[in-house]
Design an enzyme around this catalytic site. Structure first.
Site: not given
Length: 350
Positions: A247, A275, A296
């Site tokens: 994260r 994001e 991601h």
């Protein structure tokens, strides 16, 4: 028959098996992977009316949402960290157990993370890009080959893993297979367990001092937020690489930007504070030999969706037989009076 609504990615075969237990409907992101199909607050509230069970993926199940869905008795989360989008405390207050798919990424994340390390050690991405753009000719032969002069071997290097849960332990095993020295930091892992894993437990400061690769695998808590601080990033060896497939909140982003701009360290990032990224993000200014960017992707694989579907099916069948599955996010819910009017209606109903 109880009714179930799924808004998460789900495997078709396991969907059919669920339908032998409950009436199952699928909408939104479950069927269309366009992020715009994720349901906002009003739409998820409307969608959940009349449903007893919800298979949750990414929609925010806030306290307001949960209090406005009076039929909901059980939540099955495909995520390893259901607290990221579900108000667990509100579920407990309302008597709604939250079962989750623990370990769904325990292979995909370690594999992807090790790949990111390999790509920072060996300039495959750069060489392949030049190869495709310029083709391989007699004129550029020597220059193409020299791209790999910066390549380094993994054997003998030290990897420092911050967070020794499933993903961290999975990465350690892969690194050890490549004859790397593994050191780790995790205040919840004792020395005896570390010895069994053949890794050395150190303080965060010692880990950042010694590692050629610092890999973040921790969960985000108040204690771990921005744990990769300016002080620790500046302790890293020149040219060492920070890898974050966990994260973004684990890192002080401004400090990381400064360290990369100055060429002190290198990094491989799969997660970001925002994001998708804005077009003017600072990350695009860093040369690719110092910063590997992926959007991601670490937890994504074909097998993950099958695995999470199977895990939730197992959890539901165990629960409906009147037994507690191992992966319950709020075990304290079973002692609440509110549970008798909600979650208990499914418990042992098979």
């Amino acid at each position: 028959m109880f009714r179930l609504l799924c808004t998460a990615e789900f495997d078709d075969i396991w969907t059919e098996r669920f339908r032998q237990l409950v009436e199952m409907d699928r909408i939104g992101f479950s069927l269309d992977k366009d992020p715009k199909k994720r349901l906002g607050q009003d739409r998820i509230i409307e969608a959940l009316q009349g449903y007893d069970i919800h298979i949750s993926g990414y929609e925010k199940l806030t306290k307001e949402v949960l209090y406005r869905c009076p039929d909901l008795k059980l939540i099955l989360s495909v995520r390893d960290g259901p607290e990221e989008n579900i108000d667990i405390q509100a579920c407990t207050e309302l008597g709604i157990p939250v079962l989750f798919s623990s370990g769904r990424c325990e292979r995909s994340v370690p594999e992807f993370t090790f790949l990111a390390m390999m790509m920072m050690a060996k300039p495959v991405n750069l060489a392949s890009g030049v190869f495709r753009t310029e083709k391989w000719t007699a004129e550029n032969d020597l220059r193409l080959r020299r791209i790999n002069e910066s390549s380094t071997e993994m054997a003998g290097k030290t990897v420092g893993i911050v967070g020794l849960g499933r993903n961290g332990i999975g990465l350690a095993a892969r690194c050890q297979a490549f004859q790397m020295h593994v050191i780790g930091y995790d205040p919840y892992v004792d020395k005896k367990k570390a010895e069994g894993l053949q890794l050395e437990l150190l303080s965060l400061e010692e880990l950042f001092d010694r590692a050629d690769f610092v890999v973040l695998m921790a969960r985000v808590t108040e204690e771990t937020r921005h744990m990769a601080s300016r002080e620790l990033l500046w302790r890293m060896k020149p040219g060492a690489c920070l890898v974050n497939t966990a994260r973004a909140a684990l890192v002080d982003s401004q400090a990381l930007e400064d360290a990369l701009e100055q060429g002190r360290i290198r990094a491989a990032l799969d997660v970001f504070d925002e994001e998708p990224l804005p077009n003017d993000s600072w990350v695009y200014r860093i040369p690719q030999e110092r910063l590997l960017l992926t959007p991601h992707l670490a937890g994504v694989s074909q097998e993950r969706i099958v695995y999470q579907s199977e895990k939730l099916y197992q959890a539901l069948t165990i629960y409906m037989r009147g037994q507690l599955p191992p992966n319950v996010a709020n075990r304290e819910v079973f002692a609440r009076d509110s549970f008798k009017g909600r979650g208990s209606q499914l418990y042992g109903c098979a």
